[in-house]
Motif scaffolding. Structure first.
Motif, PDB file in Angstrom:
ATOM      1  N   ARG A 188       0.836  -1.210   0.000  1.00  0.00           N
ATOM      2  CA  ARG A 188       0.000   0.000   0.000  1.00  0.00           C
ATOM      3  C   ARG A 188       0.869   1.258   0.000  1.00  0.00           C
ATOM      4  NH1 ARG A 188      -3.925   2.369  -0.767  1.00  0.00           N
ATOM      5  NH2 ARG A 188      -4.938   2.948   1.182  1.00  0.00           N
ATOM      6  N   GLN A 189       1.883   1.258   0.849  1.00  0.00           N
ATOM      7  CA  GLN A 189       2.683   2.470   1.013  1.00  0.00           C
ATOM      8  C   GLN A 189       3.571   2.735  -0.206  1.00  0.00           C
ATOM      9  OE1 GLN A 189       2.508   1.838   5.833  1.00  0.00           O
ATOM     10  NE2 GLN A 189       4.533   2.058   4.938  1.00  0.00           N
ATOM     11  N   ASN A 190       3.826   1.690  -1.004  1.00  0.00           N
ATOM     12  CA  ASN A 190       4.559   1.874  -2.256  1.00  0.00           C
ATOM     13  C   ASN A 190       3.629   2.086  -3.442  1.00  0.00           C
ATOM     14  OD1 ASN A 190       6.990   1.469  -0.933  1.00  0.00           O
ATOM     15  ND2 ASN A 190       6.895  -0.749  -1.201  1.00  0.00           N
ATOM     16  N   GLY A 191       2.329   2.094  -3.191  1.00  0.00           N
ATOM     17  CA  GLY A 191       1.366   2.248  -4.282  1.00  0.00           C
ATOM     18  C   GLY A 191       1.393   1.072  -5.247  1.00  0.00           C
TER      19      GLY A 191
END
Lengths: 275, 286
Positions: B89-92
């Motif tokens: 999620r945090q890296n898209g």
């Protein structure tokens, strides 16, 4: 020193469990949680976190004897058991029903449940976030996900526990509305407000509700030792304050005994809220 | 009656890239991990994963198998968050559709009973509506309220893990909670059920009340015997969650080099290799 206190010296975590030891912050919080569930009747009390777990068990032993509690897995259980212990290994604890997630989901929407959740962010109308911090498409911090917060908050009484009251947890606006606040429910219309009821927010500093103008957060009491300045410095959203703010009430001798000897003799509460 | 016994590899051969796959269980509880591990070994990609998420979601994200995750939460229960899902999620790196967990149930149920939607209040007033702009409201035809119309979450395939099953596809849970596994099967074009042991049908009702035979054979396309197949998630009463292993998973996931080692040790071979490595680890610790 009482004999109980003398005996406690030999116990690894016994120093805070003696009858005449000063009341700790954790104990004020636990009693404030119990008061939140007072008068709830035959309602499911679902509590996340150590202090809320103590609080609902205390409530069932005192002000809300008909509460339904689960073992954290899939059973309703009567009786009381120590924090951190297995209820099924505790004498006097009896299974009184089956509560798989499917049943809990039905009962959530049925409405006789009062949950106390732990928000990562909460704003002045009680919107809460447990989903993601920052830009939603690529969050700075991915959290748990909304879980049941949208449904819980729209279907039955909801309270919150904030063990780390700060400007990071109390914010002007939350990044992703997971639990629905008073303003958001109103904006969403009659179907949203029909069963929406935010009760209280208990934190390590204070007790609040939503009795301020237009459903805004209102300060009910400060825990002994907390000043109003300290509270405001730790709060990043507007909170309605009326006149002289009382101190959170003192636990009774019986409540202290129940917390220290029956519910949490190992003082796990001090790990969540250090003395 | 048809013998629906398959191997995990047979199951994966019936899946295709781009499919929507529902994964049963809950958090880090009774997940069809052996089937998930078989997907990791395959060249499947671009999957949409529908899950009450646990390490199934984390592993599928880490291996680049998941294009999209449909979820209400992703958690390891005793450890709040799955590090691989977080990182994705945090890296898209992954698309999402995030719903209230009751909405997820409603979506599976609507798919299972062939309805275009099911109404609910859940979601109203929350940002679930904002971030799922396809969600529509529906007017109560008998009154005035506007409710959320949860659309069906139709699955190309469902993967579930049960304690016992027979070769015909009747499945039994012996632990405390059936979770939503029967709904996953109901919502799927084809459902595959792994289990700890395949037994003669008569042993199912001997092992527990017939209410525990929660999944019936008409919903199941294939049955796979995968002993310890939910590891490291719990599969009570056969075994509890392997907490020490889960901690190792989380620790390794936080560091690329450590994760490479973890993959090498546990995920580079067959399921038998995995189980042998898990057994060897347990002996080392003991």
């Amino acid at each position: 020193m009482s004999s109980a206190a003398t005996e406690s010296v030999d116990q690894p975590t016994g120093s805070a469990t003696t009858a005449d030891a000063p009341v700790t912050r954790a104990e004020y919080c636990a009693v404030a949680v119990a008061d939140t569930f007072a008068g709830d009747g035959e309602s499911i009390a679902s509590a996340f976190g150590t202090i809320p777990a103590i609080g609902v068990r205390l409530a069932r032993l005192t002000v809300a004897p008909d509460l339904l509690l689960t073992d954290g897995e899939a059973h309703f259980v009567s009786g009381s058991w120590e924090i951190g212990a297995d209820p099924h290994a505790t004498e006097g604890v009896v299974i009184e029903g089956w509560s798989p997630f499917r049943t809990i989901f039905d009962l959530v929407w049925h409405g006789k449940r009062h949950v106390m959740m732990i928000p990562v962010q909460i704003d002045g109308h009680g919107n809460t976030n447990i989903s993601a911090i920052g830009d939603y498409t690529r969050p700075k911090v991915q959290l748990l996900g909304v879980r049941g917060a949208p449904g819980n908050s729209i279907y039955h009484p909801t309270s919150y526990w904030v063990p780390n009251h700060s400007t990071r947890s109390f914010v002007r606006t939350v990044d992703m509305i997971s639990g629905v606040g008073t303003d958001s429910a109103r904006a969403a219309g009659p179907a949203a407000i029909a069963h929406h009821e935010l009760r209280r927010v208990v934190t390590n500093l204070a007790v609040l509700d939503f009795g301020g103008p237009d459903g805004t957060m209102r300060l009910l009491s400060l825990h002994p030792g907390v000043t109003l300045d300290e509270f405001h410095a730790a709060t990043g959203c507007a909170v309605h304050v009326e006149g002289e703010v009382p101190a959170t009430r003192e636990p009774s001798a019986e409540e202290l005994r129940l917390i220290r000897e029956v519910i949490d003799p190992r003082s796990l509460r001090d790990r969540e809220i250090p003395a | 009656m048809a013998d629906k016994t398959l191997t995990a590899r047979d199951v994966v051969s019936r899946l295709e890239s781009g499919m929507t796959i529902g994964v049963g269980g809950w958090g880090s509880r009774r997940k069809p991990m052996a089937l998930v591990r078989e997907i990791l070994r395959s060249d499947l990609k671009d999957l949409t994963v529908v899950s009450y998420g646990g390490p199934d979601v984390g592993l599928l994200c880490a291996a680049g198998k998941a294009r999209k995750v449909v979820f209400g939460f992703v958690s390891l229960d005793s450890i709040a968050l799955d590090p691989h899902f977080r990182a994705a999620r945090q890296n898209g790196a992954v698309e999402i559709a995030e719903y209230d967990e009751g909405m997820l149930q409603w979506g599976l149920y609507a798919a299972g009973i062939r309805l275009p939607f099911l109404p609910t209040r859940a979601g109203l007033g929350s940002d679930v509506l904002k971030h799922n702009p396809d969600l529509k409201l529906v007017q109560d035809p008998y009154g005035t309220e506007q409710l959320v119309a949860m659309p069906p979450l139709r699955l190309d395939a469902a993967l579930v893990h049960m304690n016992r099953a027979d070769a015909q596809g009747n499945g039994q849970f012996l632990g405390p909670d059936p979770y939503f596994d029967d709904l996953y099967c109901l919502a799927a074009d084809q459902a595959f059920m792994s289990c700890e042991r395949i037994v003669p049908t008569a042993e199912l009702s001997a092992a527990g009340h017939s209410a525990t035979i929660k999944i019936n054979r008409q919903l199941v396309a294939g049955v796979v015997e995968t002993p310890n197949g939910a590891h490291f998630t719990s599969c009570a009463p056969d075994y509890e969650r392997d907490e020490a292993f889960q901690r190792e998973y989380v620790k390794a996931a936080g560091d690329p080099q450590a994760w490479a080692k973890f993959e090498q040790r546990y995920l580079s071979g067959t399921e038998d290799d995995y189980q042998a490595a898990v057994a060897a680890r347990a002996e080392e610790v003991a």
